[in-house]
Structure formats: structure tokens, C-alpha cells
Design a protein around this motif. Structure first.
Motif, PDB file in Angstrom:
ATOM      1  N   GLU A 136      30.068  86.303  -8.703  1.00  0.00           N
ATOM      2  CA  GLU A 136      31.309  87.038  -7.906  1.00  0.00           C
ATOM      3  C   GLU A 136      31.332  85.274  -6.269  1.00  0.00           C
ATOM      4  O   GLU A 136      33.108  85.708  -5.836  1.00  0.00           O
ATOM      5  CB  GLU A 136      30.316  88.234  -7.141  1.00  0.00           C
ATOM      6  N   LEU A 137      31.067  84.985  -5.730  1.00  0.00           N
ATOM      7  CA  LEU A 137      30.995  84.073  -4.985  1.00  0.00           C
ATOM      8  C   LEU A 137      31.462  83.150  -5.448  1.00  0.00           C
ATOM      9  O   LEU A 137      32.181  82.846  -4.291  1.00  0.00           O
ATOM     10  CB  LEU A 137      29.578  83.819  -3.810  1.00  0.00           C
ATOM     11  N   LYS A 138      31.470  82.872  -5.534  1.00  0.00           N
ATOM     12  CA  LYS A 138      32.751  81.653  -7.020  1.00  0.00           C
ATOM     13  C   LYS A 138      34.017  81.975  -7.035  1.00  0.00           C
ATOM     14  O   LYS A 138      34.545  81.182  -7.388  1.00  0.00           O
ATOM     15  CB  LYS A 138      31.984  80.697  -7.034  1.00  0.00           C
ATOM     16  N   GLY A 139      34.781  83.076  -7.388  1.00  0.00           N
ATOM     17  CA  GLY A 139      35.748  83.437  -7.339  1.00  0.00           C
ATOM     18  C   GLY A 139      37.146  83.361  -6.536  1.00  0.00           C
ATOM     19  O   GLY A 139      36.690  82.738  -5.132  1.00  0.00           O
ATOM     20  N   ALA A 140      37.932  83.215  -6.604  1.00  0.00           N
ATOM     21  CA  ALA A 140      38.898  83.184  -5.881  1.00  0.00           C
ATOM     22  C   ALA A 140      39.536  84.440  -5.185  1.00  0.00           C
ATOM     23  O   ALA A 140      38.712  86.074  -5.348  1.00  0.00           O
ATOM     24  CB  ALA A 140      40.992  82.826  -6.737  1.00  0.00           C
ATOM     25  N   PHE A 141      40.253  84.096  -3.892  1.00  0.00           N
ATOM     26  CA  PHE A 141      40.013  85.317  -3.195  1.00  0.00           C
ATOM     27  C   PHE A 141      41.450  84.913  -1.788  1.00  0.00           C
ATOM     28  O   PHE A 141      41.389  84.028  -2.260  1.00  0.00           O
ATOM     29  CB  PHE A 141      38.845  85.882  -2.369  1.00  0.00           C
ATOM     30  N   ARG A 142      42.003  85.789  -1.640  1.00  0.00           N
ATOM     31  CA  ARG A 142      43.190  86.598  -0.813  1.00  0.00           C
ATOM     32  C   ARG A 142      42.789  87.339   0.684  1.00  0.00           C
ATOM     33  O   ARG A 142      42.599  88.014   0.038  1.00  0.00           O
ATOM     34  CB  ARG A 142      44.321  86.346  -1.233  1.00  0.00           C
ATOM     35  N   THR A 143      42.781  86.863   2.054  1.00  0.00           N
ATOM     36  CA  THR A 143      43.565  87.012   2.897  1.00  0.00           C
ATOM     37  C   THR A 143      44.388  87.754   3.377  1.00  0.00           C
ATOM     38  O   THR A 143      44.727  86.065   3.711  1.00  0.00           O
ATOM     39  CB  THR A 143      41.746  87.319   3.832  1.00  0.00           C
ATOM     40  N   THR A 144      44.144  88.045   4.589  1.00  0.00           N
ATOM     41  CA  THR A 144      45.866  87.737   5.718  1.00  0.00           C
ATOM     42  C   THR A 144      44.308  87.494   7.119  1.00  0.00           C
ATOM     43  O   THR A 144      43.442  88.522   7.990  1.00  0.00           O
ATOM     44  CB  THR A 144      46.246  89.083   6.592  1.00  0.00           C
ATOM     45  N   LYS A 145      45.028  86.816   8.295  1.00  0.00           N
ATOM     46  CA  LYS A 145      43.707  86.301   9.254  1.00  0.00           C
ATOM     47  C   LYS A 145      45.202  86.838  10.275  1.00  0.00           C
ATOM     48  O   LYS A 145      46.913  86.057  10.222  1.00  0.00           O
ATOM     49  CB  LYS A 145      43.698  85.248   8.950  1.00  0.00           C
ATOM     50  N   ILE A 146      44.658  86.601  11.599  1.00  0.00           N
ATOM     51  CA  ILE A 146      44.735  86.362  13.030  1.00  0.00           C
ATOM     52  C   ILE A 146      44.943  85.108  13.431  1.00  0.00           C
ATOM     53  O   ILE A 146      43.842  85.413  14.213  1.00  0.00           O
ATOM     54  CB  ILE A 146      45.458  87.729  13.242  1.00  0.00           C
ATOM     55  N   SER A 147      45.931  84.312  13.822  1.00  0.00           N
ATOM     56  CA  SER A 147      45.004  83.415  14.650  1.00  0.00           C
ATOM     57  C   SER A 147      44.973  83.960  16.378  1.00  0.00           C
ATOM     58  O   SER A 147      45.003  85.080  16.470  1.00  0.00           O
ATOM     59  CB  SER A 147      46.535  82.750  14.718  1.00  0.00           C
ATOM     60  N   ARG A 148      44.445  83.205  17.193  1.00  0.00           N
ATOM     61  CA  ARG A 148      43.969  83.416  18.305  1.00  0.00           C
ATOM     62  C   ARG A 148      45.545  84.018  19.368  1.00  0.00           C
ATOM     63  O   ARG A 148      45.702  84.475  19.880  1.00  0.00           O
ATOM     64  CB  ARG A 148      43.387  82.194  19.619  1.00  0.00           C
ATOM     65  N   THR A 149      47.320  82.867  19.106  1.00  0.00           N
ATOM     66  CA  THR A 149      48.133  83.088  19.820  1.00  0.00           C
ATOM     67  C   THR A 149      48.277  84.844  19.074  1.00  0.00           C
ATOM     68  O   THR A 149      48.986  85.043  19.144  1.00  0.00           O
ATOM     69  CB  THR A 149      48.587  82.385  19.545  1.00  0.00           C
ATOM     70  N   GLY A 150      47.952  85.482  18.393  1.00  0.00           N
ATOM     71  CA  GLY A 150      48.635  86.019  17.467  1.00  0.00           C
ATOM     72  C   GLY A 150      49.799  86.823  16.171  1.00  0.00           C
ATOM     73  O   GLY A 150      50.075  87.320  15.785  1.00  0.00           O
ATOM     74  N   TYR A 151      49.310  85.300  15.893  1.00  0.00           N
ATOM     75  CA  TYR A 151      49.996  84.849  14.724  1.00  0.00           C
ATOM     76  C   TYR A 151      50.119  84.947  13.282  1.00  0.00           C
ATOM     77  O   TYR A 151      48.355  84.972  13.389  1.00  0.00           O
ATOM     78  CB  TYR A 151      50.587  82.956  15.053  1.00  0.00           C
ATOM     79  N   GLU A 152      50.165  86.333  12.591  1.00  0.00           N
ATOM     80  CA  GLU A 152      49.548  86.445  11.247  1.00  0.00           C
ATOM     81  C   GLU A 152      50.065  85.973  10.023  1.00  0.00           C
ATOM     82  O   GLU A 152      50.952  85.472  10.348  1.00  0.00           O
ATOM     83  CB  GLU A 152      50.044  88.469  10.691  1.00  0.00           C
ATOM     84  N   TYR A 153      48.362  86.034   9.193  1.00  0.00           N
ATOM     85  CA  TYR A 153      49.276  84.289   7.771  1.00  0.00           C
ATOM     86  C   TYR A 153      48.315  84.747   6.942  1.00  0.00           C
ATOM     87  O   TYR A 153      47.008  85.434   7.374  1.00  0.00           O
ATOM     88  CB  TYR A 153      49.011  82.710   8.713  1.00  0.00           C
TER      89      TYR A 153
END
Length: 431
Positions: free
Chosen positions: A299-316
Motif C-alpha cells: 500500500e505504501l509503495k503505491g502512487a498518490f496525489r494530494t493538495t498542499k498549501i505553502s506558508r504563503t497560502g499558495y495552493e499546489y
């Protein structure tokens, strides 16, 4: 500088990767002082391992921030793999120079100010060139701060981000190696003559410089990018306002605040692979995976995608592809991590070539992947998790050896340099 010995001081010594690599390179390297201290640990196992393997070296187990820098022995070369947790992609909330361990860069600066060595050889993670991150508004600021600080102290710098496997070593470990040379050294004077000439001559000079000189394909070195570190009036101004479109590139040269950098492709050598290292029919049954662990690893070795927010509030968007499971034996190891023995995405899992069972690598195999001798970290009071931890933080020793051969040649050239003086007698050049 002694005609026979190159005196070396080692900061953040770990279990002795610099020491072992340099002394493999030449008997002329003499480690006159070392410091290894792991904050917040009662068991200073890395220091104990270092002391066990180098019983005659003057090594201290003291918090570097408390060390009297003036009392450190005089040196020709200062080395160190300074702590990288604040820059590592495996760490969340990385804070660069403002992180708990990032501030230790200033202890390096204090040692340089106190002892003013002729040469400096440092190592850090590949991400240092982009820190605090490509999604921040100041990518490359932390490495720029290192370059600016060294320039203020009167040093020129060359660097390369090196994948050890490209040069025939059994690990795909990418690290940034920094080589600095003092104002009065021949290599600094030669570099100053090159700056201002045409781009091809600067490119050739970069190509010829340690670390790992003459290992670049000229046609793929790419167009040079120039950066002026002195457009910012002070380090504080630099820290607050430094801007770089992307990040520092994989290799470059800094002379008097002028940076010339480019990407490159190495002249690749045939690497050693896991098949050369993994031993069949491992006796330690704790290395083998239970059915539950085997499923969890899958399970851990599989691919994954998520959304993060930088310290300046930029979502990527953020994600990773799948990791081969088990790790192929016909390739070099991936980068080892400090949690190598645990059930985690980055831990290696191999199919034992003797019995076909899935298992993690042994402490001895971890040592060999970093080109240490087998059982280098085996010591009473040092647990297997401790041993994996030290190897996750360690250098690829024979890569250091190869760079050490280059450094010895550069240091020897100073004997005939009339502008050069010993670190014991030279007056600092004011900047």
C-alpha cells in the motif's frame, strides 16, 4: 600548511564518513579535530561509533554551539555534512535557516571566522539548491545565503549536486557538495582571472573544478545563468529580499559575489547494484516481512496525489509515483533514510536471492550501500535502529574518497603559490 600533512577539522562528524573517505584518498590527510553531538539524545551512539573506529582522533561530544571555536586546532581543510533535516523533503514544515538545525550553519561560519582555513568541503541534501522550496516566493534563498556568507568571508565556491550512482556507487543518493577556497589561494586567483571572460572559458573552468572535475559532458552543460549576490546590501537584506526565478542549478562557481551556474549531465559510469550487496539467506529472521507487513508495504509503495498549501497560502498539487516493490536487485539502491528498518514508503524491501522471501535490508547491507566496511556501526550499546539511523545520515564514503583525491592535488599546488600564507599567520582580508 605542512608539506607532508593536510590538517583537517570535521564538524557534524557522524560516524566518520569524511574521515574515512579522505584517509582512503590519501595518507596526507590528518584529522586533527572532530565534533559529533546529537541534540536531545542520551545515547550518543554516533559519537561512540566514531570514537570506536578512530580511537586516536581528537573527537569531542559537545554541542557545537558551546564549543570555543578559537580553541579548535589550526586546519588546512574544514569539512562537514551539516545537519539537513530542515532542508529534507522527508521533513514536514521545513524552515531552512530559521529551523532548529538550520541555524547550525552559523556555527560553521564562526569556525571559519576563528580559524580561516584555506579550504572548506561541505555536504548537504540536493534540496538545498531550492530551499525553502520551489513553491515558496524565495526558492534557493538558503543556498544563496551560504554563498553570500562565504563570499563575505573571502572565499570562492564551486559546487555540484551529485548522484552517487552516476559515478559507479551502489546508491542513487543525490547530495550537494560545496568546495570553497580562500582569497589568497591559487585556485581563487585563477578563478578571478577567468571571470569576465567569455562564457565558454567560464564553462570550461566550472567543468574543471572540484568536486568531481572533468566529469561533465560539455555539450549538455547548458547556458550559464549569472546571479549577483551583492545587489543586496546586507545578509538581512539578502534573507528578506533574495529572488531567483527557479533555484540554483546543479553546478556552478561563485567568485566575489558573482555566480555562474548551469545544469549538466555526468559522464556516467557503470554502477554497482543491490545484487552486489544483498546477501542470500539472511539469518536474522526479524528482517523478513510478516504477511501483514508485506501488505502494508504494498500500500505504501503505491502512487498518490494530494493538495498542499505553502506558508504563503499558495495552493499546489503534490504527489509521488509508485516505488518498485520489491526493490530491483539489478539497480543501485535508492537513497537510504534514517527510518530504513521501519514499515514506511522509503524503506527498502528486497526479495532475498537465496530463499525468495521479502525482507528489509540488514544493517551490514546498509553499511555496504554507503561503502563503509561491514559492521562499521556494530558496537555494544548501539541498537539496530541506531545503526540504520546513522546510515540514513551518512555519506557515500568512496565518493568522498574520489573528491578527496582532487582536493589533495589542489592543496599541493599552494606550496608554490607566492601569494599564499598559512592559516596560522595570515591576516584576514577585510570585505
Amino acid at each position: 600548511m605542512s608539506n607532508s600533512k593536510i590538517k583537517v577539522a570535521e564538524m557534524f562528524a557522524g560516524v566518520g564518513g569524511f574521515h574515512l573517505g579522505l584517509t582512503r584518498a590519501s595518507k596526507n590527510f590528518e584529522i586533527v579535530w572532530a565534533d559529533q553531538y546529537e541534540p536531545d539524545r542520551t545515547n550518543q551512539f554516533a559519537f561512540n561509533i566514531y570514537k570506536n573506529n578512530f580511537p586516536h582522533t581528537n573527537v569531542t561530544n559537545e554541542d557545537i554551539s558551546l564549543v570555543n571555536k578559537q580553541a579548535i586546532p589550526n586546519m588546512d581543510l574544514l569539512v562537514g555534512g551539516f545537519p539537513c533535516q530542515d532542508y529534507s523533503v522527508a521533513s514536514s514544515g521545513a524552515k531552512g535557516f530559521y529551523g532548529k538545525k538550520g541555524v547550525l550553519w552559523w556555527d560553521i561560519k564562526e569556525v571559519i571566522e576563528a580559524k580561516w582555513p584555506q579550504f572548506i568541503f561541505l555536504e548537504n541534501v540536493d534540496r538545498l539548491l531550492t530551499s525553502p522550496g520551489v513553491n515558496s516566493d524565495q526558492p534557493g534563498r538558503d543556498f544563496g545565503m551560504i554563498l553570500r556568507t562565504l563570499s563575505d568571508l573571502g572565499y570562492g565556491v564551486s559546487w555540484k549536486m551529485i548522484n552517487a550512482a552516476d559515478y559507479g556507487f551502489p546508491q542513487r543518493r543525490r547530495r550537494t557538495f560545496i568546495f570553497a577556497f580562500r582569497e589568497d589561494t591559487k585556485v581563487k586567483l585563477d578563478a578571478k582571472e577567468v571571470i569576465g571572460k567569455n562564457e565558454s572559458e567560464i564553462t570550461e573552468f566550472i567543468k574543471s573544478m572540484a568536486p568531481l572535475s572533468n566529469t561533465l559532458k560539455i555539450k549538455t552543460l547548458g547556458k550559464l545563468t549569472k546571479v549577483d549576490l551583492y545587489k543586496y546590501q546586507s545578509l538581512s537584506d539578502f534573507s528578506d529580499n533574495f529572488k531567483l526565478k527557479k533555484a540554483f542549478r546543479r553546478t556552478g562557481l561563485m567568485i566575489d559575489g558573482s555566480v555562474y551556474m548551469a545544469d549538466y549531465e555526468p559522464i556516467v559510469r557503470e554502477p554497482r547494484t543491490l545484487a552486489d550487496i544483498i546477501e542470500p539467506n539472511a539469518e536474522n529472521q526479524e528482517l523478513y516481512l510478516t504477511p501483514e507487513k508485506k501488505k502494508k508495504f504494498e500500500e505504501l509503495k503505491g502512487a498518490f496525489r494530494t493538495t498542499k498549501i505553502s506558508r504563503t497560502g499558495y495552493e499546489y498539487k503534490y504527489g509521488m509515483g509508485s516505488i518498485a516493490y520489491p526493490d530491483p536487485l539489478n539497480k543501485p539502491a535508492r537513497t537510504m533514510v534514517t527510518s530504513e528498518h521501519t514499515v514506511s514508503r522509503m524503506s527498502h524491501v528486497v526479495e532475498d536471492p537465496g530463499n525468495g522471501r521479502y525482507r528489509v535490508i540488514s544493517p551490514q547491507e546498509a553499511e555496504l550501500i554507503n561503502t563503509f566496511p561491514k559492521d562499521w556501526t556494530k558496537l555494544e550499546g548501539v541498537s539496530n535502529p541506531n545503526r540504520y539511523f546513522t546510515m540514513g545520515n551518512a555519506l557515500v564514503v568512496n565518493l568522498v574518497k574520489e573528491i578527496g583525491v582532487e582536493i589533495e592535488k589542489i592543496v599541493k599546488l599552494e606550496v608554490n603559490n607566492s601569494n599564499f600564507s598559512s592559516s596560522k599567520t595570515v591576516e584576514k582580508i577585510e570585505h
